[in-house]
Write an enzyme that holds these catalytic residues in place. Structure first.
Site, PDB file in Angstrom:
ATOM      1  N   HIS A  27      -6.021   6.042  -3.684  1.00  0.00           N
ATOM      2  CA  HIS A  27      -5.268   5.530  -5.725  1.00  0.00           C
ATOM      3  C   HIS A  27      -4.454   4.887  -5.325  1.00  0.00           C
ATOM      4  O   HIS A  27      -4.297   4.242  -4.510  1.00  0.00           O
ATOM      5  CB  HIS A  27      -4.957   7.032  -5.354  1.00  0.00           C
ATOM      6  CG  HIS A  27      -3.755   7.539  -4.661  1.00  0.00           C
ATOM      7  ND1 HIS A  27      -1.988   7.122  -5.036  1.00  0.00           N
ATOM      8  CD2 HIS A  27      -3.838   8.117  -3.117  1.00  0.00           C
ATOM      9  CE1 HIS A  27      -1.548   7.435  -3.767  1.00  0.00           C
ATOM     10  NE2 HIS A  27      -2.372   7.699  -2.558  1.00  0.00           N
ATOM     11  N   CYS A  28      -4.513   4.574  -6.216  1.00  0.00           N
ATOM     12  CA  CYS A  28      -3.388   3.445  -6.366  1.00  0.00           C
ATOM     13  C   CYS A  28      -1.779   3.862  -6.585  1.00  0.00           C
ATOM     14  O   CYS A  28      -1.747   5.427  -6.757  1.00  0.00           O
ATOM     15  CB  CYS A  28      -4.094   2.208  -7.284  1.00  0.00           C
ATOM     16  SG  CYS A  28      -3.949   2.536  -8.334  1.00  0.00           S
ATOM     17  N   ILE A  29      -1.280   3.224  -7.398  1.00  0.00           N
ATOM     18  CA  ILE A  29       0.028   3.769  -8.164  1.00  0.00           C
ATOM     19  C   ILE A  29      -0.012   4.951  -9.751  1.00  0.00           C
ATOM     20  O   ILE A  29       0.903   5.709  -9.146  1.00  0.00           O
ATOM     21  CB  ILE A  29       0.502   2.619  -9.096  1.00  0.00           C
ATOM     22  CG1 ILE A  29       1.600   1.850  -8.187  1.00  0.00           C
ATOM     23  CG2 ILE A  29       2.192   3.390  -9.496  1.00  0.00           C
ATOM     24  CD1 ILE A  29       1.884   0.549  -8.326  1.00  0.00           C
ATOM     25  N   ARG A  31      -3.667   6.186 -11.129  1.00  0.00           N
ATOM     26  CA  ARG A  31      -4.488   5.920 -11.230  1.00  0.00           C
ATOM     27  C   ARG A  31      -5.902   6.870  -9.507  1.00  0.00           C
ATOM     28  O   ARG A  31      -5.223   6.209  -8.588  1.00  0.00           O
ATOM     29  CB  ARG A  31      -6.137   4.755 -11.300  1.00  0.00           C
ATOM     30  CG  ARG A  31      -5.423   4.601 -12.319  1.00  0.00           C
ATOM     31  CD  ARG A  31      -6.674   3.080 -12.237  1.00  0.00           C
ATOM     32  NE  ARG A  31      -5.233   2.067 -13.724  1.00  0.00           N
ATOM     33  CZ  ARG A  31      -6.093   0.940 -13.874  1.00  0.00           C
ATOM     34  NH1 ARG A  31      -7.408   0.847 -13.650  1.00  0.00           N
ATOM     35  NH2 ARG A  31      -5.352  -0.417 -14.833  1.00  0.00           N
TER      36      ARG A  31
END
Length: 483
Positions: A27-29, A31
């Site tokens: 995961h990113c910030i 999504r």
């Protein structure tokens, strides 16, 4: 608001084909990024109905589910636990999609993988530098003087904040060296050493390079003289391309040496040979070439914007948000940093900040127009997120769903970008790309930037209110006829 993250993760898992359909997940910030074995098993409509899911799309073989800042961490933790899979990095997940990417997508992926881990350090430095600029700006708060002039006792605080703010930029090659070595498969500690080598105090500070190269005030370029071979004794503070290219070479050297050096001598020979070879190449060849390439790129960009500023601003303002959808926006971090190093400020980042504000404004208009409580909640939280620099929830959860708000945001962003470009607004650093962005703008440009922010607020809101209201009314009448 409290959410049942376990239940949300279970519903997501069910609608993407179950645990057996997942290769890797990260995961990113905002999504979830998931590499799926078969994307045809995804139930798109059902997935949209899951709480917190604001949108989903596939890009270069990676299926992405927009959740939102903060919540995505908890959903990911539950997803990994329930699926029985190991945690992975974004680079791991993206690697599975490499075979489906073209050259440009692969280049963008490299920039994304390198800069995302160090982005918090860059943003913090930008915000602190912005605070420092406000303290030292004449006429910003008091007539004909700065806060430092009026309150000399603040000078110590100013100096301390200035040191904190400059740290990430002065030692930026070390941060990039660490992240790039991790991305290219080399030793991260050697990446840090190589980065620190390029900013060693014995080297001429990079910001004095132009003066020394031009021979101004009696300054001259210092050299290492090695049997007649002269190597510029110049540092690369704030530079991106030299350390990025040098770290790639360093990783190739290290990877070549490891299988060829006996295990007993690995710890002694591999690090020494790697640093010596890559260090000499970095200072003698890679650094000078990359520096001049970086200068050429930024000069070309400045030339284009000087030649037709309104056209450049119009195109950038209208196209930045679509680039976010593809992930290509990560490339502009390097461009911004290069402009700051070479020109003393960047005109790109202020336009990015206004684009974020425009997306938030369109989502805010949809909050007033939405009929259901769920739609109002999604629109309001997405708008707030966009106003503080995170636009994915607003774009995927609201604006793209109704299309017209997205187009209204693009129009507002383009108008605002043209306004600030006409006034040559620049930022001295990268900060939070939304309403707080004014802190990082060069003080004398803040009033015009705020005028641009007002345009980015009013135009998308007004267009969305006029156009989307008609769209929703027409949809309501159509639904009533079929009832």
């Amino acid at each position: 608001m409290s959410h049942d993250y376990r239940r949300i993760a279970a519903q997501i898992l069910e609608n993407i084909g179950g645990a057996d359909n997942i290769r890797q997940a990260a995961h990113c910030i905002t999504r979830l990024r998931i590499s799926l074995k078969d994307e045809s098993l995804v139930r798109q409509q059902d997935l949209r109905q899951v709480a917190l899911v604001k949108g989903q799309f596939s890009n270069a073989g990676v299926f992405q589910i927009v959740i939102g800042s903060g919540d995505v961490d908890r959903v990911y933790a539950e997803l990994v636990s329930q699926a029985g899979i190991a945690r992975a990095t974004i680079a791991d997940v993206k690697a599975s999609g490499d075979q489906r990417q073209n050259r440009l997508q692969q280049l963008v992926k490299v920039f994304s993988d390198v800069f995302m881990p160090i982005l918090p350090a860059i943003i913090v430095a930008g915000l602190l530098m912005g605070v420092n600029n406000l303290l030292g700006a004449k006429g910003m708060f008091l007539a004909n003087q700065s806060l430092l002039d009026a309150y000399p006792g603040l000078s110590g605080l100013w100096g301390l904040i200035n040191m904190m703010a400059n740290t990430s930029f002065v030692f930026l090659p070390a941060l990039v060296g660490w992240s790039a070595a991790k991305r290219f498969g080399g030793s991260e500690i050697l990446g840090i050493v190589l980065g620190l080598l390029l900013v060693h105090p014995d080297l001429l500070n990079a910001w004095n390079y132009g003066k020394a190269a031009a021979g101004l005030d009696g300054a001259a370029l210092p050299y290492f003289d090695i049997f007649g071979l002269k190597i510029e004794k110049v540092g690369y503070q704030g530079q991106i391309l030299p350390i990025l290219a040098a770290t790639w070479v360093m990783c190739r050297v290290e990877q070549w040496l490891r299988p060829r050096v006996p295990n007993a001598a690995q710890l002694l020979m591999v690090p020494i040979a790697t640093i010596v070879v890559s260090g000499v190449l970095a200072l003698a060849v890679i650094g000078p070439l990359a520096r001049h390439l970086g200068i050429a790129v930024t000069d070309a960009l400045v030339y284009v914007f000087n030649l037709a500023p309104w056209l450049g601003a119009l195109l950038f303002g209208a196209l930045y948000a679509p680039l976010v959808l593809t992930g290509m926006h990560h490339m502009f971090i390097a461009v911004d940093l290069q402009l700051i190093a070479n020109q003393g400020g960047t005109f790109i980042w202020p336009m990015i900040a206004l684009s974020n504000i425009a997306q938030g404004s369109a989502a805010l208009a949809m909050f007033w127009l939405a009929n259901s409580a769920n739609e109002k909640s999604m629109a309001s939280t997405s708008a707030v997120s966009a106003f503080f620099g995170i636009t994915e929830p607003a774009m995927f959860g609201v604006n793209l769903r109704y299309k017209l708000p997205f187009y209204a945001a693009l129009a507002g962003s383009a108008c605002a970008a043209m306004l600030i470009t006409a006034g040559q607004v620049k930022a001295s650093a990268i900060g939070v790309g939304g309403l707080p962005a004014f802190i990082s703008i060069i003080p004398q440009h803040i009033p015009l930037f705020l005028a641009g922010a007002l345009v980015a607020l009013v135009v998308p809101f007004g267009l969305t209110w006029l156009l989307a209201r008609r769209q929703l009314a027409a949809a309501g009448q159509e639904a009533a006829r079929h009832a």
